[in-house]
Design a protein around this motif. Structure first.
Motif, PDB file in Angstrom:
ATOM      1  N   ILE A  19       0.835  -1.207   0.000  1.00 28.21           N
ATOM      2  CA  ILE A  19       0.000   0.000   0.000  1.00 28.21           C
ATOM      3  C   ILE A  19       0.871   1.259   0.000  1.00 28.21           C
ATOM      4  CG2 ILE A  19      -1.630   1.347   1.405  1.00 28.21           C
ATOM      5  CD1 ILE A  19      -2.910  -1.388   2.162  1.00 28.21           C
ATOM      6  N   ASP A  20       2.007   1.185   0.672  1.00 23.76           N
ATOM      7  CA  ASP A  20       2.943   2.316   0.690  1.00 23.76           C
ATOM      8  C   ASP A  20       3.685   2.472  -0.638  1.00 23.76           C
ATOM      9  OD1 ASP A  20       2.324   3.009   3.292  1.00 23.76           O
ATOM     10  OD2 ASP A  20       4.046   1.950   4.168  1.00 23.76           O
ATOM     11  N   GLY A  21       3.537   1.499  -1.531  1.00 24.30           N
ATOM     12  CA  GLY A  21       4.201   1.571  -2.834  1.00 24.30           C
ATOM     13  C   GLY A  21       5.611   1.026  -2.843  1.00 24.30           C
ATOM     14  N   ASP A  22       6.036   0.413  -1.755  1.00 24.40           N
ATOM     15  CA  ASP A  22       7.382  -0.157  -1.679  1.00 24.40           C
ATOM     16  C   ASP A  22       7.286  -1.631  -2.077  1.00 24.40           C
ATOM     17  OD1 ASP A  22       9.958  -0.964  -1.104  1.00 24.40           O
ATOM     18  OD2 ASP A  22      10.025   0.044   0.856  1.00 24.40           O
ATOM     19  N   LEU A  23       7.227  -1.860  -3.381  1.00 25.75           N
ATOM     20  CA  LEU A  23       6.951  -3.200  -3.892  1.00 25.75           C
ATOM     21  C   LEU A  23       8.089  -4.184  -3.621  1.00 25.75           C
ATOM     22  CD1 LEU A  23       5.249  -2.231  -7.262  1.00 25.75           C
ATOM     23  CD2 LEU A  23       4.193  -2.667  -5.032  1.00 25.75           C
ATOM     24  N   GLU A  24       9.314  -3.711  -3.679  1.00 20.09           N
ATOM     25  CA  GLU A  24      10.449  -4.593  -3.393  1.00 20.09           C
ATOM     26  C   GLU A  24      10.394  -5.084  -1.940  1.00 20.09           C
ATOM     27  OE1 GLU A  24      15.285  -4.327  -3.215  1.00 20.09           O
ATOM     28  OE2 GLU A  24      14.265  -3.207  -4.787  1.00 20.09           O
ATOM     29  N   ARG A  25      10.126  -4.165  -1.045  1.00 23.75           N
ATOM     30  CA  ARG A  25      10.015  -4.527   0.378  1.00 23.75           C
ATOM     31  C   ARG A  25       8.814  -5.446   0.599  1.00 23.75           C
ATOM     32  NH1 ARG A  25       7.640  -1.603   4.847  1.00 23.75           N
ATOM     33  NH2 ARG A  25       8.447  -2.460   6.784  1.00 23.75           N
ATOM     34  N   ALA A  26       7.697  -5.147  -0.057  1.00 26.91           N
ATOM     35  CA  ALA A  26       6.505  -5.988   0.064  1.00 26.91           C
ATOM     36  C   ALA A  26       6.812  -7.418  -0.367  1.00 26.91           C
ATOM     37  CB  ALA A  26       5.362  -5.414  -0.771  1.00 26.91           C
ATOM     38  N   GLU A  27       7.552  -7.554  -1.455  1.00 24.71           N
ATOM     39  CA  GLU A  27       7.906  -8.890  -1.933  1.00 24.71           C
ATOM     40  C   GLU A  27       8.843  -9.609  -0.967  1.00 24.71           C
ATOM     41  OE1 GLU A  27       9.783 -11.113  -5.847  1.00 24.71           O
ATOM     42  OE2 GLU A  27       9.197  -9.005  -6.003  1.00 24.71           O
ATOM     43  N   ASP A  28       9.826  -8.892  -0.448  1.00 25.11           N
ATOM     44  CA  ASP A  28      10.755  -9.501   0.515  1.00 25.11           C
ATOM     45  C   ASP A  28      10.017  -9.984   1.764  1.00 25.11           C
ATOM     46  OD1 ASP A  28      12.878  -8.983  -1.189  1.00 25.11           O
ATOM     47  OD2 ASP A  28      13.577  -7.210  -0.077  1.00 25.11           O
ATOM     48  N   ILE A  29       9.125  -9.142   2.268  1.00 27.36           N
ATOM     49  CA  ILE A  29       8.376  -9.511   3.471  1.00 27.36           C
ATOM     50  C   ILE A  29       7.440 -10.678   3.183  1.00 27.36           C
ATOM     51  CG2 ILE A  29       6.678  -8.718   5.169  1.00 27.36           C
ATOM     52  CD1 ILE A  29       7.896  -5.880   4.800  1.00 27.36           C
ATOM     53  N   ALA A  30       6.797 -10.671   2.006  1.00 27.33           N
ATOM     54  CA  ALA A  30       5.901 -11.779   1.639  1.00 27.33           C
ATOM     55  C   ALA A  30       6.674 -13.093   1.583  1.00 27.33           C
ATOM     56  CB  ALA A  30       5.219 -11.486   0.306  1.00 27.33           C
ATOM     57  N   GLY A  82       3.657 -24.867   9.457  1.00 28.23           N
ATOM     58  CA  GLY A  82       2.583 -25.775   9.051  1.00 28.23           C
ATOM     59  C   GLY A  82       1.271 -25.109   8.664  1.00 28.23           C
ATOM     60  N   GLN A  83       1.313 -23.872   8.211  1.00 29.49           N
ATOM     61  CA  GLN A  83       0.081 -23.186   7.791  1.00 29.49           C
ATOM     62  C   GLN A  83      -0.349 -23.744   6.427  1.00 29.49           C
ATOM     63  OE1 GLN A  83      -1.355 -21.306  10.065  1.00 29.49           O
ATOM     64  NE2 GLN A  83       0.462 -21.737  11.275  1.00 29.49           N
ATOM     65  N   PRO A  84      -1.520 -24.361   6.334  1.00 33.01           N
ATOM     66  CA  PRO A  84      -1.912 -25.025   5.087  1.00 33.01           C
ATOM     67  C   PRO A  84      -2.146 -24.075   3.918  1.00 33.01           C
ATOM     68  CG  PRO A  84      -3.707 -25.093   6.684  1.00 33.01           C
ATOM     69  CD  PRO A  84      -2.504 -24.531   7.389  1.00 33.01           C
ATOM     70  N   ASP A  85      -2.463 -22.828   4.180  1.00 35.44           N
ATOM     71  CA  ASP A  85      -2.717 -21.882   3.088  1.00 35.44           C
ATOM     72  C   ASP A  85      -1.583 -20.871   2.907  1.00 35.44           C
ATOM     73  OD1 ASP A  85      -3.294 -20.671   5.484  1.00 35.44           O
ATOM     74  OD2 ASP A  85      -5.202 -19.817   4.846  1.00 35.44           O
ATOM     75  N   ALA A  86      -0.425 -21.165   3.456  1.00 41.51           N
ATOM     76  CA  ALA A  86       0.701 -20.227   3.373  1.00 41.51           C
ATOM     77  C   ALA A  86       1.065 -19.915   1.929  1.00 41.51           C
ATOM     78  CB  ALA A  86       1.918 -20.783   4.116  1.00 41.51           C
ATOM     79  N   PHE A  87       1.139 -20.924   1.092  1.00 40.54           N
ATOM     80  CA  PHE A  87       1.541 -20.679  -0.287  1.00 40.54           C
ATOM     81  C   PHE A  87       0.457 -19.939  -1.063  1.00 40.54           C
ATOM     82  CE2 PHE A  87       2.282 -21.565  -4.743  1.00 40.54           C
ATOM     83  CZ  PHE A  87       3.602 -21.158  -4.846  1.00 40.54           C
ATOM     84  N   ASP A  88      -0.807 -20.281  -0.833  1.00 42.45           N
ATOM     85  CA  ASP A  88      -1.896 -19.611  -1.539  1.00 42.45           C
ATOM     86  C   ASP A  88      -1.943 -18.121  -1.201  1.00 42.45           C
ATOM     87  OD1 ASP A  88      -2.594 -22.037  -2.664  1.00 42.45           O
ATOM     88  OD2 ASP A  88      -4.161 -22.443  -1.194  1.00 42.45           O
ATOM     89  N   LEU A  89      -1.733 -17.780   0.066  1.00 40.03           N
ATOM     90  CA  LEU A  89      -1.747 -16.378   0.465  1.00 40.03           C
ATOM     91  C   LEU A  89      -0.530 -15.637  -0.090  1.00 40.03           C
ATOM     92  CD1 LEU A  89      -3.122 -16.593   4.098  1.00 40.03           C
ATOM     93  CD2 LEU A  89      -4.357 -16.248   1.962  1.00 40.03           C
ATOM     94  N   TYR A  90       0.597 -16.317  -0.111  1.00 35.60           N
ATOM     95  CA  TYR A  90       1.788 -15.741  -0.741  1.00 35.60           C
ATOM     96  C   TYR A  90       1.522 -15.475  -2.220  1.00 35.60           C
ATOM     97  CZ  TYR A  90       6.391 -15.588  -2.925  1.00 35.60           C
ATOM     98  OH  TYR A  90       7.482 -15.230  -3.680  1.00 35.60           O
ATOM     99  N   ALA A  91       0.897 -16.430  -2.891  1.00 33.34           N
ATOM    100  CA  ALA A  91       0.592 -16.264  -4.314  1.00 33.34           C
ATOM    101  C   ALA A  91      -0.297 -15.049  -4.541  1.00 33.34           C
ATOM    102  CB  ALA A  91      -0.074 -17.524  -4.867  1.00 33.34           C
ATOM    103  N   GLY A  92      -1.264 -14.840  -3.650  1.00 34.42           N
ATOM    104  CA  GLY A  92      -2.133 -13.670  -3.767  1.00 34.42           C
ATOM    105  C   GLY A  92      -1.359 -12.374  -3.621  1.00 34.42           C
ATOM    106  N   GLN A  93      -0.451 -12.336  -2.664  1.00 34.42           N
ATOM    107  CA  GLN A  93       0.343 -11.126  -2.476  1.00 34.42           C
ATOM    108  C   GLN A  93       1.296 -10.901  -3.648  1.00 34.42           C
ATOM    109  OE1 GLN A  93       1.911 -11.535   1.622  1.00 34.42           O
ATOM    110  NE2 GLN A  93       0.440  -9.949   2.165  1.00 34.42           N
ATOM    111  N   LEU A  94       1.901 -11.966  -4.118  1.00 39.42           N
ATOM    112  CA  LEU A  94       2.826 -11.830  -5.235  1.00 39.42           C
ATOM    113  C   LEU A  94       2.089 -11.403  -6.512  1.00 39.42           C
ATOM    114  CD1 LEU A  94       5.825 -12.059  -5.889  1.00 39.42           C
ATOM    115  CD2 LEU A  94       5.421 -14.450  -6.534  1.00 39.42           C
TER     116      LEU A  94
END
Length: 171
Positions: free
Chosen positions: A16-27, A38-50
């Motif tokens: 939201i702050d527009g810092d896409l590189e940082r957003a990707e690193d944190i994701a 062991g979060q079963p939806d970890a990859f799906d949520l990562y995919a949404g953010q990416l």
């Protein structure tokens, strides 16, 4: 789990702050935490953010295979079909977008769960309907989205933007 959720939220804030590189690193860090805890939806949520990050970067072509897999693995979550159809439209793959959206367009979005992804799914499909000149689905989407026009489409881990902004595209 708290560290994972905190990471998801921190990535959203950086986006939201527009810092896409940082957003990707944190994701990516949140994905590691989610997978290791062991979060079963970890990859799906990562995919949404990416997906959101790549869209903002104009790099959706890199996401198509991942979104195809995610949509296929989660047929009960129309937000992934809507995002896939939107990605296809962005890449001038109208036939693929039409194929993905056909059943949702045909049933007037009746099967969409009223969950945290509902408005985002409608947001993406409004874009698709506008790009495909699908007047019937566009009219249905305008009717569904209009009461929420003052809100921002936000799933809690991604944000697509103003609900009102997509109404003009659908028309």
């Amino acid at each position: 789990q708290v560290l994972w959720v905190t990471g998801l939220l921190a990535s959203l804030h950086a986006y939201i702050d527009g810092d896409l590189e940082r957003a990707e690193d944190i994701a990516a860090s949140a994905l590691d935490i989610g997978l290791s805890s062991g979060q079963p939806d970890a990859f799906d949520l990562y995919a949404g953010q990416l997906f959101a990050i790549r869209q903002a970067q104009g790099r959706l072509d890199e996401m198509v295979a991942l979104v195809e897999e995610t949509a296929a693995a989660n047929p009960s979550l129309p937000v992934y079909r809507a995002a896939l159809a939107a990605a296809y439209c962005s890449l001038d793959r109208a036939d693929d977008a039409q194929r993905v959206s056909a059943s949702d367009f045909a049933d007037g979005f009746a099967a969409f769960p009223r969950d945290s992804t509902w408005l985002s799914a409608l947001y993406w499909y409004a874009d698709v309907a506008g790009r495909l000149d699908a007047s019937g689905p566009a009219a249905a989407l305008v009717e569904l989205i209009a009461p929420w026009r003052d809100l921002v489409s936000n799933t809690g881990i991604t944000s697509s933007g103003s609900a009102a902004s997509t109404l003009g595209v659908a028309l």
